[in-house]
Scaffold this motif. Structure first.
Motif, PDB file in Angstrom:
ATOM      1  N   MET A  72       0.820  -1.204   0.000  1.00 43.11           N
ATOM      2  CA  MET A  72       0.000   0.000   0.000  1.00 43.11           C
ATOM      3  C   MET A  72       0.858   1.260   0.000  1.00 43.11           C
ATOM      4  O   MET A  72       0.679   2.156  -0.796  1.00 43.11           O
ATOM      5  N   ASP A  87     -12.693   1.874   2.525  1.00 38.87           N
ATOM      6  CA  ASP A  87     -11.774   1.260   1.569  1.00 38.87           C
ATOM      7  C   ASP A  87     -10.520   2.131   1.468  1.00 38.87           C
ATOM      8  O   ASP A  87     -10.597   3.317   1.133  1.00 38.87           O
ATOM      9  N   SER A  88      -9.361   1.557   1.755  1.00 40.21           N
ATOM     10  CA  SER A  88      -8.109   2.321   1.721  1.00 40.21           C
ATOM     11  C   SER A  88      -7.753   2.802   0.321  1.00 40.21           C
ATOM     12  O   SER A  88      -6.902   3.677   0.161  1.00 40.21           O
ATOM     13  N   ALA A 130     -11.978   9.961   0.295  1.00 36.27           N
ATOM     14  CA  ALA A 130     -12.072   9.393   1.643  1.00 36.27           C
ATOM     15  C   ALA A 130     -12.473  10.448   2.670  1.00 36.27           C
ATOM     16  O   ALA A 130     -13.259  10.180   3.584  1.00 36.27           O
ATOM     17  N   LEU A 180      -9.724   0.397   8.416  1.00 33.81           N
ATOM     18  CA  LEU A 180      -9.219   0.470   7.044  1.00 33.81           C
ATOM     19  C   LEU A 180      -9.209  -0.927   6.430  1.00 33.81           C
ATOM     20  O   LEU A 180      -8.650  -1.854   7.011  1.00 33.81           O
ATOM     21  N   LEU A 203      -5.876  -2.926   2.884  1.00 33.49           N
ATOM     22  CA  LEU A 203      -4.592  -2.274   3.113  1.00 33.49           C
ATOM     23  C   LEU A 203      -3.454  -3.006   2.409  1.00 33.49           C
ATOM     24  O   LEU A 203      -2.326  -2.531   2.384  1.00 33.49           O
ATOM     25  N   GLY A 207      -2.707   4.844  -0.654  1.00 33.90           N
ATOM     26  CA  GLY A 207      -2.875   4.855   0.794  1.00 33.90           C
ATOM     27  C   GLY A 207      -3.188   6.188   1.420  1.00 33.90           C
ATOM     28  O   GLY A 207      -2.997   6.360   2.629  1.00 33.90           O
ATOM     29  N   ALA A 215      -5.984   7.510   2.156  1.00 33.07           N
ATOM     30  CA  ALA A 215      -7.079   7.460   3.130  1.00 33.07           C
ATOM     31  C   ALA A 215      -6.566   7.239   4.540  1.00 33.07           C
ATOM     32  O   ALA A 215      -7.049   7.854   5.498  1.00 33.07           O
ATOM     33  N   ALA A 216      -5.586   6.358   4.685  1.00 33.01           N
ATOM     34  CA  ALA A 216      -5.054   6.049   6.014  1.00 33.01           C
ATOM     35  C   ALA A 216      -4.415   7.268   6.660  1.00 33.01           C
ATOM     36  O   ALA A 216      -4.411   7.415   7.882  1.00 33.01           O
ATOM     37  N   VAL A 218      -8.008   5.512  13.959  1.00 30.94           N
ATOM     38  CA  VAL A 218      -8.036   4.274  13.184  1.00 30.94           C
ATOM     39  C   VAL A 218      -7.769   3.142  14.169  1.00 30.94           C
ATOM     40  O   VAL A 218      -6.743   3.127  14.862  1.00 30.94           O
ATOM     41  N   ALA A 254      -7.171  -2.690  10.977  1.00 34.42           N
ATOM     42  CA  ALA A 254      -6.815  -2.715   9.555  1.00 34.42           C
ATOM     43  C   ALA A 254      -6.999  -4.124   9.031  1.00 34.42           C
ATOM     44  O   ALA A 254      -6.609  -5.101   9.675  1.00 34.42           O
TER      45      ALA A 254
END
Length: 528
Positions: free
Chosen positions: A1, A230-231, A237, A255, A258, A264, A266-267, A278, A281
């Protein structure tokens, strides 16, 4: 990711190495590269702007100017700020004082809520809880059946009084709010301490979705509302997370996907924008591809510092202690490392999950990206198949495996004879390494069977430099056959004289018999 982001950041920090003092131009250039890397990773623009502001403010202050190694201090600052935008600290579930604890999952359709429900139930069950799943997604075709299959795999009961719809043409008739209420009552009656409610999703944020989720939450009094995202969703996001935060006021983020190849963003955006941590995962399709989200460990993965703590936790959770003690005793007794032991160790590693993922958690993994990309976990299954095709005697005494035996083993395991030969050759190297380690000799120059980029050394365990040096000193043979034969005889005489002159302990090697030596158990066969 995060491969692309990690590569960009690692390359940026290389330019700071070895500098005793960083100028304002150095810091501006580093901040510019970090900004580009984050934007390319689809991190939300407001998050990037605030992140760069904090990094520059700290990097231009006394924190870096007075450091013994300014370059490392900048990396430390970036690491701490990454931890901050990822949530700061690890946050797990808060359980109700009076069970059951009600956990509601919310999110868009396709985010992976139903699959995640089974993974979360399996995770909680492994921690000693007794969860129950409740199927409230009555609108997506076969969502109820999918949850039931997930519950069966996790060994967790599923409350599903309504079958839902089986195709897009059907009109949903069930009441998700009533199903949720009945599920919590059933869990309370059957003494389940956790209830996980799977709710319906949509292809986009709409008022109907939010109202249904809010009604379920209000009716059952959810203690935790997890927003599943969804990552790979990218810049959208942030908008999706803000809409769900306003609609259902979620308490944490999960998340999914991943393990994908998206960038990546969004994370790195959701926790900073919403202020909600968060918590978990999802890293694959398997039931065990699920982990607690640790912001500090994730930041280290992004900066290619490795995640040794997660590796240790995986090993502790899956490693057979009795098997480990048995292997340790064999080392202490200096017994032979056999193919039977090798197979047992491989089976233990398989329990920990994907070897590719585990190697990716090692510090400096980005430096061997090409080898990791080429690594295939199915090769472990092929090796295990080869060993399984051997007899017990062959596994414990691999030296007896001749040509005909190798052909039989290859046929039984469905591979070419060359693969059997490669396995035996690499096992021989591993056996020598184990014997040297058991004798206190330490690790040899290179790991057997590994390419130079992943820890392999020159043939024979030495470095290429030493091998080249020794090769340069070797005297060339004469082109005259008679002279070459004479030189060979003289060399043999010198060797015999040297051997007869005594060993380092003052005794001639020819005067020492195997019976006079204190040899390790099982070592006699190597003297034949």
């Amino acid at each position: 990711m995060f491969n692309s982001l990690s590569d960009r950041l690692t390359a940026t920090f290389k330019n700071l190495r070895g500098k005793g003092r960083l100028t304002e131009a150095d810091i501006d250039g580093t901040a510019r590269e970090i900004r580009r890397a984050l934007l390319d990773a689809d991190v939300a623009v407001p998050v990037v702007r605030e992140f760069i502001r904090r990094v520059k403010e700290r990097a231009l202050g006394e924190e870096v100017s007075q450091a013994l190694n300014p370059g490392q201090q900048v990396v430390k600052i970036v690491n701490e700020e990454l931890v901050g935008i990822l949530g700061g600290e690890t946050r797990e579930l808060h359980f109700a004082k009076q069970p059951p604890t009600v956990i509601m999952l919310a999110g868009l359709q396709g985010a992976g809520k139903t699959t995640l429900a089974g993974k979360l139930a399996h995770h909680l069950k492994s921690k000693g809880h007794t969860p129950m799943l409740v199927a409230c997604d009555l609108q997506r075709p076969n969502a109820v059946r999918q949850l039931q299959i997930g519950g069966e795999r996790a060994g967790v009961p599923v409350h599903a009084p309504h079958p839902g719809v089986s195709s897009e043409a059907e009109v949903p008739t069930g009441d998700p709010v009533a199903v949720a209420r009945e599920g919590v009552d059933t869990a309370r009656d059957k003494l389940h301490d956790v209830v996980i409610i799977d709710t319906a999703g949509r292809l986009g944020v709409d008022a109907e979705l939010m109202q249904q989720a809010a009604d379920i939450k209000a009716t059952v009094g959810a203690h935790e509302t997890l927003f599943v995202i969804d990552s790979m969703i990218g810049q959208d996001a942030v908008n999706t997370a803000q809409a769900f935060n306003e609609g259902v006021d979620f308490t944490g983020v999960v998340l999914t996907k991943l393990d994908g190849d998206a960038r990546g963003g969004a994370a790195l955006s959701v926790a900073e924008v919403t202020g909600k941590p968060v918590m978990y995962a999802s890293t694959g399709e398997n039931l065990k591809d699920f982990e607690v989200f640790h912001p500090d460990r994730m930041a280290k993965r992004i900066l290619d510092m490795g995640d040794i703590l997660s590796l240790i936790e995986q090993a502790e959770a899956s490693w057979d202690k009795a098997e480990a003690e048995k292997m340790a005793q064999k080392f202490a007794d200096q017994e032979d490392f056999t193919l039977e032991d090798f197979r047992a160790q491989m089976q233990q590693l398989k329990k920990m999950g994907s070897m590719k993922k585990m190697l990716g958690m090692m510090p400096g993994a980005q430096g061997m990206r090409q080898q990791l990309d080429q690594f295939d976990d199915s090769q472990i299954d092929r090796i295990e198949a080869i060993i399984n095709s051997m007899t017990a005697h062959e596994r414990n005494a691999p030296k007896i495996i001749n040509g005909s035996r190798r052909a039989r083993i290859a046929k039984g395991s469905g591979v070419h004879v060359s693969e059997v030969n490669q396995l035996l050759e690499r096992f021989g190297q591993a056996q020598k390494m184990m014997k040297k380690m058991a004798g206190g000799g330490g690790m040899p120059g290179g790991m057997p069977g590994m390419p130079p980029g992943m820890g392999g050394g020159a043939p024979g365990g030495g470095s290429k430099k030493k091998a080249a040096k020794g090769k340069g000193k070797k005297k060339a043979k004469s082109g005259n056959p008679a002279k070459a034969a004479q030189e060979a005889r003289e060399a043999e005489q010198r060797r015999q004289q040297k051997a007869a002159g005594g060993s380092a302990f003052g005794a001639s090697q020819q005067d020492v018999s195997p019976e006079d030596l204190s040899l390790p158990k099982g070592f006699e066969k190597y003297l034949k």
